[in-house]
Design an enzyme around this catalytic site. Structure first.
Site, PDB file in Angstrom:
ATOM      1  N   ARG A  26       0.825  -1.206   0.000  1.00 43.85           N
ATOM      2  CA  ARG A  26       0.000   0.000   0.000  1.00 43.85           C
ATOM      3  C   ARG A  26       0.866   1.266   0.000  1.00 43.85           C
ATOM      4  O   ARG A  26       1.652   1.479   0.914  1.00 43.85           O
ATOM      5  CB  ARG A  26      -0.865  -0.060   1.270  1.00 43.85           C
ATOM      6  CG  ARG A  26      -2.141   0.743   1.351  1.00 43.85           C
ATOM      7  CD  ARG A  26      -3.096   0.574   0.233  1.00 43.85           C
ATOM      8  NE  ARG A  26      -3.920  -0.608   0.231  1.00 43.85           N
ATOM      9  CZ  ARG A  26      -5.185  -0.636   0.642  1.00 43.85           C
ATOM     10  NH1 ARG A  26      -5.757   0.426   1.136  1.00 43.85           N
ATOM     11  NH2 ARG A  26      -5.891  -1.740   0.537  1.00 43.85           N
ATOM     12  N   HIS A 197      -6.665   2.328 -14.842  1.00 41.13           N
ATOM     13  CA  HIS A 197      -6.786   3.012 -13.544  1.00 41.13           C
ATOM     14  C   HIS A 197      -5.458   2.970 -12.801  1.00 41.13           C
ATOM     15  O   HIS A 197      -5.345   2.415 -11.713  1.00 41.13           O
ATOM     16  CB  HIS A 197      -7.903   2.375 -12.708  1.00 41.13           C
ATOM     17  CG  HIS A 197      -8.538   3.336 -11.741  1.00 41.13           C
ATOM     18  ND1 HIS A 197      -8.379   3.251 -10.376  1.00 41.13           N
ATOM     19  CD2 HIS A 197      -9.313   4.415 -11.963  1.00 41.13           C
ATOM     20  CE1 HIS A 197      -9.043   4.249  -9.796  1.00 41.13           C
ATOM     21  NE2 HIS A 197      -9.629   4.962 -10.731  1.00 41.13           N
ATOM     22  N   HIS A 233     -12.168  -6.574  -5.557  1.00 46.96           N
ATOM     23  CA  HIS A 233     -11.642  -5.829  -6.716  1.00 46.96           C
ATOM     24  C   HIS A 233     -12.775  -5.688  -7.742  1.00 46.96           C
ATOM     25  O   HIS A 233     -13.814  -5.089  -7.454  1.00 46.96           O
ATOM     26  CB  HIS A 233     -10.402  -6.566  -7.239  1.00 46.96           C
ATOM     27  CG  HIS A 233      -9.571  -5.815  -8.236  1.00 46.96           C
ATOM     28  ND1 HIS A 233      -9.661  -4.461  -8.423  1.00 46.96           N
ATOM     29  CD2 HIS A 233      -8.626  -6.245  -9.136  1.00 46.96           C
ATOM     30  CE1 HIS A 233      -8.815  -4.087  -9.367  1.00 46.96           C
ATOM     31  NE2 HIS A 233      -8.178  -5.151  -9.814  1.00 46.96           N
ATOM     32  N   GLY A 271     -21.040   0.999  -3.675  1.00 45.06           N
ATOM     33  CA  GLY A 271     -21.131   2.130  -4.607  1.00 45.06           C
ATOM     34  C   GLY A 271     -20.686   3.441  -3.996  1.00 45.06           C
ATOM     35  O   GLY A 271     -20.775   4.486  -4.642  1.00 45.06           O
ATOM     36  N   HIS A 274     -13.919   5.338  -1.579  1.00 44.32           N
ATOM     37  CA  HIS A 274     -12.806   5.051  -2.492  1.00 44.32           C
ATOM     38  C   HIS A 274     -11.488   5.160  -1.745  1.00 44.32           C
ATOM     39  O   HIS A 274     -11.362   5.970  -0.828  1.00 44.32           O
ATOM     40  CB  HIS A 274     -12.804   6.029  -3.673  1.00 44.32           C
ATOM     41  CG  HIS A 274     -12.033   5.516  -4.848  1.00 44.32           C
ATOM     42  ND1 HIS A 274     -10.691   5.744  -5.003  1.00 44.32           N
ATOM     43  CD2 HIS A 274     -12.429   4.765  -5.904  1.00 44.32           C
ATOM     44  CE1 HIS A 274     -10.285   5.158  -6.117  1.00 44.32           C
ATOM     45  NE2 HIS A 274     -11.314   4.560  -6.688  1.00 44.32           N
ATOM     46  N   ASP A 329     -18.818   2.226  -9.339  1.00 38.39           N
ATOM     47  CA  ASP A 329     -19.715   1.081  -9.446  1.00 38.39           C
ATOM     48  C   ASP A 329     -21.174   1.408  -9.160  1.00 38.39           C
ATOM     49  O   ASP A 329     -22.041   0.562  -9.372  1.00 38.39           O
ATOM     50  CB  ASP A 329     -19.246  -0.032  -8.493  1.00 38.39           C
ATOM     51  CG  ASP A 329     -17.931  -0.632  -8.949  1.00 38.39           C
ATOM     52  OD1 ASP A 329     -17.706  -0.680 -10.170  1.00 38.39           O
ATOM     53  OD2 ASP A 329     -17.128  -1.029  -8.095  1.00 38.39           O
ATOM     54  N   ARG A 355     -10.577  -3.449 -19.371  1.00 43.81           N
ATOM     55  CA  ARG A 355      -9.210  -3.378 -18.822  1.00 43.81           C
ATOM     56  C   ARG A 355      -8.158  -4.029 -19.714  1.00 43.81           C
ATOM     57  O   ARG A 355      -6.961  -3.743 -19.586  1.00 43.81           O
ATOM     58  CB  ARG A 355      -9.177  -4.043 -17.448  1.00 43.81           C
ATOM     59  CG  ARG A 355      -9.418  -3.150 -16.269  1.00 43.81           C
ATOM     60  CD  ARG A 355      -8.507  -1.966 -16.205  1.00 43.81           C
ATOM     61  NE  ARG A 355      -9.186  -0.861 -15.567  1.00 43.81           N
ATOM     62  CZ  ARG A 355      -9.231  -0.624 -14.273  1.00 43.81           C
ATOM     63  NH1 ARG A 355      -8.585  -1.413 -13.449  1.00 43.81           N
ATOM     64  NH2 ARG A 355      -9.894   0.415 -13.795  1.00 43.81           N
TER      65      ARG A 355
HETATM   66  N1  AMX Z   1     -19.753   1.647   3.577  1.00 45.50           N
HETATM   67  C1  AMX Z   1     -19.439   1.277   4.831  1.00 45.50           C
HETATM   68  N2  AMX Z   1     -18.241   1.515   5.395  1.00 45.50           N
HETATM   69  C2  AMX Z   1     -17.344   2.179   4.671  1.00 45.50           C
HETATM   70  C3  AMX Z   1     -17.612   2.628   3.373  1.00 45.50           C
HETATM   71  C4  AMX Z   1     -18.872   2.324   2.818  1.00 45.50           C
HETATM   72  N3  AMX Z   1     -19.221   2.656   1.572  1.00 45.50           N
HETATM   73  N4  AMX Z   1     -16.534   3.257   2.883  1.00 45.50           N
HETATM   74  C5  AMX Z   1     -15.597   3.216   3.849  1.00 45.50           C
HETATM   75  N5  AMX Z   1     -16.090   2.549   4.920  1.00 45.50           N
HETATM   76  C6  AMX Z   1     -15.363   2.218   6.157  1.00 45.50           C
HETATM   77  C7  AMX Z   1     -14.242   1.239   5.842  1.00 45.50           C
HETATM   78  O1  AMX Z   1     -14.725  -0.094   5.824  1.00 45.50           O
HETATM   79  C8  AMX Z   1     -13.271   1.498   6.967  1.00 45.50           C
HETATM   80  O2  AMX Z   1     -13.768   0.844   8.115  1.00 45.50           O
HETATM   81  P1  AMX Z   1     -12.740   0.165   9.188  1.00 45.50           P
HETATM   82  O3  AMX Z   1     -11.884   1.291   9.658  1.00 45.50           O
HETATM   83  O4  AMX Z   1     -13.654  -0.397  10.202  1.00 45.50           O
HETATM   84  O5  AMX Z   1     -11.966  -0.856   8.413  1.00 45.50           O
HETATM   85  C9  AMX Z   1     -13.411   2.998   7.176  1.00 45.50           C
HETATM   86  O6  AMX Z   1     -14.695   3.365   6.643  1.00 45.50           O
HETATM   87  C10 AMX Z   1     -12.346   3.832   6.501  1.00 45.50           C
HETATM   88  O7  AMX Z   1     -12.290   3.455   5.139  1.00 45.50           O
HETATM   89  P2  AMX Z   1     -11.687   4.443   4.045  1.00 45.50           P
HETATM   90  O8  AMX Z   1     -10.290   4.775   4.418  1.00 45.50           O
HETATM   91  O9  AMX Z   1     -12.635   5.563   3.821  1.00 45.50           O
HETATM   92  O10 AMX Z   1     -11.738   3.558   2.711  1.00 45.50           O
HETATM   93  P3  AMX Z   1     -10.856   2.303   2.300  1.00 45.50           P
HETATM   94  O11 AMX Z   1      -9.751   2.763   1.421  1.00 45.50           O
HETATM   95  O12 AMX Z   1     -10.478   1.459   3.489  1.00 45.50           O
HETATM   96  O13 AMX Z   1     -11.921   1.442   1.454  1.00 45.50           O
HETATM   97  C11 AMX Z   1     -13.561   0.970  -0.175  1.00 45.50           C
HETATM   98  C12 AMX Z   1     -12.368   1.865   0.195  1.00 45.50           C
HETATM   99  C13 AMX Z   1     -13.985   1.277  -1.620  1.00 45.50           C
HETATM  100  C14 AMX Z   1     -13.149  -0.516  -0.093  1.00 45.50           C
HETATM  101  C15 AMX Z   1     -14.717   1.267   0.810  1.00 45.50           C
HETATM  102  O14 AMX Z   1     -15.125   2.595   0.658  1.00 45.50           O
HETATM  103  C16 AMX Z   1     -15.914   0.338   0.619  1.00 45.50           C
HETATM  104  O15 AMX Z   1     -15.944  -0.761   1.174  1.00 45.50           O
HETATM  105  N6  AMX Z   1     -16.967   0.775  -0.168  1.00 45.50           N
HETATM  106  C17 AMX Z   1     -18.130  -0.022  -0.394  1.00 45.50           C
HETATM  107  C18 AMX Z   1     -17.870  -1.134  -1.365  1.00 45.50           C
HETATM  108  C19 AMX Z   1     -17.706  -0.601  -2.780  1.00 45.50           C
HETATM  109  O16 AMX Z   1     -18.462   0.241  -3.264  1.00 45.50           O
HETATM  110  N7  AMX Z   1     -16.700  -1.100  -3.471  1.00 45.50           N
HETATM  111  C20 AMX Z   1     -16.422  -0.644  -4.826  1.00 45.50           C
HETATM  112  C21 AMX Z   1     -15.119   0.076  -4.888  1.00 45.50           C
HETATM  113  C22 AMX Z   1     -14.994   0.731  -6.217  1.00 45.50           C
HETATM  114  C23 AMX Z   1     -13.598   0.902  -6.618  1.00 45.50           C
HETATM  115  O17 AMX Z   1     -12.735   1.275  -5.838  1.00 45.50           O
HETATM  116  N8  AMX Z   1     -13.332   0.595  -7.853  1.00 45.50           N
END
Ligand code: AMX
Length: 394
Positions: A26, A197, A233, A271, A274, A329, A355
């Site tokens: 990371r 990306h 992913h 959705g 990020h 998404d 991709r």
């Molecule tokens: N719903 C619920 N919780 C969320 C959230 C969401 N949409 N976005 C962030 N959080 C939580 C994380 O799980 C994390 O919790 P933790 O500290 O208990 O582990 C905390 O908030 C801090 O997270 P962050 O630093 O804001 O984001 P990240 O880099 O760890 O995660 C992502 C990014 C996309 C995985 C996360 O926002 C998420 O799970 N979103 C929902 C799933 C989703 O839409 N995935 C598609 C991703 C699209 C893409 O990147 N291409």
């Protein structure tokens, strides 16, 4: 040098400490990327152009951009389309192989095997030739995957390589009772928005890592697709539409109650959020604009539109969440559903199809352009033995 190249970034050095270990690399700089980069506010840029400026282009022109690092002139664009058409014919019997696969297998596994098969049918030992051949052959592979999995194995229309990339897929698919013009528009936009990306996302990184051992473009791309298939992913787009179907209402009060209940149950709000972006992803904005134009009254599109209003407000109540806004998404599934792709398990294959262009271009850069054409050596990051392991060695 192409537009937007960040020379200054290349000078940033990172002191690797123990805290960086076992974090999936990371934030650890490992190389340079010539095709794209992501900024927190404008999202992905292809060769320096913010994606918001490219969303309306044809996929062929964006493939050209990723491989040549410049947008084509009209003349270059038509020559490139002809070049892709010349490469497009599948050099062997792909259909028979696909017909032997278990229909209950995930479509991403079919995609990976399909790409592997294309590589077994022909490789040229030239990185760029293979990458472009694969781009040109993807629409037919995609069409065959849909048809054969659905049991529509007979009367598959003969390939017409003179068609553009999206038309060729729609032609092979030959869905009845759908608005083909809308379908082409949604797929075309989807492809452009998802082509690349940055260099370090899991599938791109995996594809380049495999290619660094001089496996073929096809083997490397099949591996990249396997990486993309993971639920953390690429498969998030499948989960996202499944989530939207679960919401089931576009009433703002009910949607808010649903979002709060999901958070209470410690489930993600798909959705939104990020790892890098700190604003709404422009790729989501582009898809919302398209949806408002072509399907404003579609039930799922209405749900995602309400989610877009409600979820960021609720998520922003949690200071831990770095970005409460919509990600790429959020709307893509609703659009694909609207044009006739009602089974979300297929959605990641569209992501993979897109991709192939970005990963292919990056593989070509790493193998044949970087380090004055010498290419990067085989990937070999360092792993440090844990104390316990060392004791065994003694
Ligand atoms: N719903 C619920 N919780 C969320 C959230 C969401 N949409 N976005 C962030 N959080 C939580 C994380 O799980 C994390 O919790 P933790 O500290 O208990 O582990 C905390 O908030 C801090 O997270 P962050 O630093 O804001 O984001 P990240 O880099 O760890 O995660 C992502 C990014 C996309 C995985 C996360 O926002 C998420 O799970 N979103 C929902 C799933 C989703 O839409 N995935 C598609 C991703 C699209 C893409 O990147 N291409």
């Amino acid at each position: 040098m192409f537009r937007g190249e960040h020379l200054a970034d290349k000078k940033v050095l990172l002191e690797v400490t123990e805290n960086h270990l076992n974090t999936g690399l990371r934030g650890v700089p490992v190389g340079t990327c010539r095709t794209s980069y992501v900024t927190p506010t404008e999202g992905v840029h292809y060769c320096g152009y913010p994606i918001s400026e490219l969303a309306q282009f044809d996929p062929e022109d964006i493939v050209y951009l990723l491989f040549h690092k410049e947008l084509p002139t009209d003349e270059q664009s038509s020559a490139f389309r002809q070049d892709l058409a010349n490469r497009a014919a599948i050099p062997g019997d792909l259909e028979s192989v696909l017909k032997t696969l278990p229909k209950f297998g995930h479509p991403m596994d079919w995609l990976s095997i399909g790409i592997h098969t294309l590589g077994m049918l022909e490789t040229t030992e030239d990185w760029k030739e293979d990458a472009l051949n694969l781009v040109a052959r993807m629409p037919r592979l995609m069409g065959l995957i849909f048809r054969i999995r659905e049991g529509r194995e007979n009367d598959i229309p003969a390939d017409d390589t003179s068609m553009n990339l999206v038309d060729r897929f729609v032609h092979a698919l030959d869905f009845e009772g759908v608005d083909k013009a809308k379908m082409k528009r949604v797929i075309s936009t989807y492809l452009v928005l998802h082509m690349d990306h940055g260099g370090g996302n899991l599938s791109t990184f995996s594809g380049k890592a495999i290619a660094s051992g001089k496996a073929t473009v096809y083997s490397s791309m099949a591996g990249a697709m396997n990486a993309l298939s993971g639920p953390l992913h690429g498969r998030a787009n499948q989960s996202c539409l499944e989530f939207v179907l679960k919401v089931g209402t576009s009433d703002p009060t009910e949607v808010e109650a649903f979002v709060r209940a999901e958070l209470e149950a410690k489930r993600p709000i798909f959705g939104f959020g990020h790892a890098v972006l700190r604003a709404e992803d422009p790729r989501a904005t582009a898809q919302f604009e398209l949806g408002s134009e072509i399907c404003p009254d579609d039930e799922n599109f209405k749900i995602v539109t309400t989610l877009r209003e409600v979820a960021p407000r609720v998520l922003a109540e949690n200071p831990k969440i770095s970005n409460p806004n919509a990600n790429v998404d959020i709307a893509s599934g609703a659009l694909l559903h609207h044009i006739g792709f009602t089974d979300p398990t297929y959605y990641t294959t569209f992501f993979g199809w897109a991709r192939v262009a970005g990963i292919g271009a990056q593989i070509v850069d790493e193998r044949a352009v970087l380090r004055n054409g010498k290419g990067t050596p085989i990937y070999r990051p360092k792993y440090i033995a844990e104390a316990q392991t060392l004791r065994h060695i003694e």
